[in-house]
Enzyme design. Structure first.
Site, PDB file in Angstrom:
ATOM      1  N   LYS A  92       0.821  -1.217   0.000  1.00 46.04           N
ATOM      2  CA  LYS A  92       0.000   0.000   0.000  1.00 46.04           C
ATOM      3  C   LYS A  92       0.848   1.258   0.000  1.00 46.04           C
ATOM      4  CE  LYS A  92      -1.951  -1.483   3.785  1.00 46.04           C
ATOM      5  NZ  LYS A  92      -1.426  -2.865   3.830  1.00 46.04           N
ATOM      6  N   GLN A 123      -2.398  -2.391   7.871  1.00 48.78           N
ATOM      7  CA  GLN A 123      -2.865  -3.773   7.845  1.00 48.78           C
ATOM      8  C   GLN A 123      -3.842  -3.976   6.662  1.00 48.78           C
ATOM      9  OE1 GLN A 123      -3.302  -2.108  11.210  1.00 48.78           O
ATOM     10  NE2 GLN A 123      -1.133  -2.505  11.265  1.00 48.78           N
TER      11      GLN A 123
END
Length: 498
Positions: free
Chosen positions: A89, A297
């Site tokens: 990400k 996460q």
């Protein structure tokens, strides 16, 4: 064939040219040979039966179209993980940050490890500082939903500053964010020891215990640093509570004194960073500034929607944006889901498409699958379409970023986990919440041809091997969400706009 009988070809291709961040290299790249395997049903997909349409778009034209798409992203957009974390990400956030005024973290803590590279290929491993920090015009916000370990935050800031990245006036920390103390990390380890063989497999960074303090309503927030007399009383209660709960936790007056002395220094240093970020974010929205939210996460670790109890202690799915930054649901726009071309997981818990033995080991080596935060080896397996569809339903992704497609190069064939069945062969319609069902289910796979060439230097989608394009497009067909970004390496430029 059983997973334990996976065969591995240990030969290498030498003299192959490859690149990272635009720099050319020559060296050995592993040839991976994973025979069709597992405790599952397989269905071969003939790529030649459906040829991929060609295009005359040049790399420049394709990149321009991609950047146009990026610039048209909603005023408040987000980048969230689709698996069990570690999808990459940070790289996408770093790339998109140049088109946004603010990059904000909304949940998690230093258990999130985001690795990014600057234009010179220098690596930065971030845990609390948002991944937009390398873009000089970007304001980075650590929202109220984040738990903040100040020694770790200052270490990151010092490392950035020593490498020429200015942080002054560019990082804001919510006065509502909860403080994560070193003793929370000690408690994390003691808690894992108590669980023995049923341990969660946490990063032992104190995230769960800090969120527990928050929910128990005896936590300490950033704003408490401005009132050290009250701070002392609250910290005494917090430490006493931990000592009464855990036999191995030793607490005394000296510990309290040392902590108070340390946090007085921290309070002075942190003061310029502290802000009412709920006000800042909402005022920025009113002023038409663009905000990019960076999730830590991923959805399969969500406290509600993940593989509970083997999850994190916050909400890394779309709902966590609203509660972690204080924004209304109606302002949320485009959400981009980041998913690896295969699946990895750190720690304990169900992993339906996991490859055991040498097969998983080889994929781990090829993808350098070791945790940014802990260095732990990640468990590896094929891409789980059932889990991906589930994540897309929960988050409402407008598009996907498929990362690490280059790692699958040189595989003779690739598998996609497309359906679940119970042990009695009864179909399972979605990703089950029942841990017992998860641990015993069978996976049905589709097998697609692989591609026998390096793709790390390719920047135009149409130049990818036909089998690679078919793999990407099959994922789109199965999930129903377009793949707009494809990662083919760790560097900033190693991205294909589709």
């Amino acid at each position: 064939m059983a997973l334990s009988s996976l065969r591995l070809d240990s030969t290498h291709i030498s003299g192959t040219q490859w690149s990272i961040n635009g720099r050319k290299f020559r060296g050995e790249r592993p040839v991976l040979n994973f025979p069709c395997a597992s405790r599952t049903t397989q269905k071969v997909i003939d790529v030649s039966a459906k040829a991929v349409a060609s295009s005359s778009l040049s790399v420049t034209e394709q990149t321009k179209d991609g950047l146009d798409r990026v610039s048209s992203l909603s005023q408040v957009s987000g980048v969230l993980g689709c698996q069990w974390g570690d999808e990459g990400k940070g790289k996408l956030v770093d790339i998109l940050a140049g088109h946004f005024d603010i990059v904000a973290r909304c949940q998690g803590g230093a258990n999130a490890g985001h690795t990014i590279y600057n234009d010179e290929g220098k690596k930065f491993a971030l845990h609390l500082v948002p991944s937009g920090i390398l873009n000089e015009e970007t304001l980075c916000i650590i929202g109220n939903g984040v738990v903040v370990n100040l020694p770790g935050l200052f270490k990151e800031i010092d490392n950035l500053e020593s490498n020429g990245v200015s942080c002054k006036g560019r990082i804001l920390v919510s006065d509502r964010a909860h403080l994560l103390f070193d003793f929370h990390q000690t408690v994390d380890g003691l808690r894992e020891s108590e669980l023995d063989k049923s341990f969660i497999g946490t990063t032992k960074r104190g995230i769960g215990p800090c969120y527990s303090s928050k929910v128990n309503r005896n936590g300490i927030r950033v704003s408490d640093l401005r009132h050290m007399d009250i701070f002392r009383h609250k910290l005494d209660l917090l430490l006493s509570d931990a000592a009464s709960r855990f036999r191995g936790f030793n607490y005394n007056a000296n510990m309290l004194r040392d902590e108070i002395d340390q946090y007085k220094r921290f309070a002075d240093r942190l003061e310029p960073f502290i802000a009412d970020t709920v006000h800042v974010v909402n005022e920025s929205i009113a002023q038409k500034k663009k905000i990019l939210v960076e999730g830590g996460q991923a959805t399969m670790l969500d406290i509600d929607f993940g593989t509970y109890p083997f999850v994190t202690s916050s909400s890394p799915s779309a709902g966590g944006i609203c509660t972690g930054l204080g924004v209304a649901p109606r302002v949320l726009g485009d959400l981009i889901g980041v998913v690896k071309a295969y699946t990895t997981r750190v720690g304990s818990g169900p992993f339906p498409t996991e490859m055991l033995g040498k097969g998983g080991d080889r994929l781990r080596a090829a993808g350098h699958e070791y945790g940014t935060t802990t260095g732990r080896p990640r468990r590896c397996g094929w891409l789980d379409i059932v889990a991906l569809k589930y994540c897309c339903q929960i988050n409402g992704f407008s598009s996907l970023n498929l990362t690490k497609l280059d790692v699958l190069s040189h595989l003779p064939e690739i598998q996609l986990g497309v359906a679940y069945k119970k042990i009695d062969n009864t179909p399972i319609s979605s990703f089950p919440g029942d841990l017992h069902v998860l641990e015993q289910l069978k996976v049905e796979y589709e097998v697609l041809p692989g591609w026998q060439s390096d793709i790390s230097s390719i920047r135009n989608y149409e130049e990818l091997p036909e089998a690679a394009r078919r793999y990407v497009e099959r994922i789109e067909e199965l999930v129903g969400v377009p793949v707009h970004y494809i990662g083919v390496g760790p560097g900033r430029d190693a991205l294909i706009y589709k």
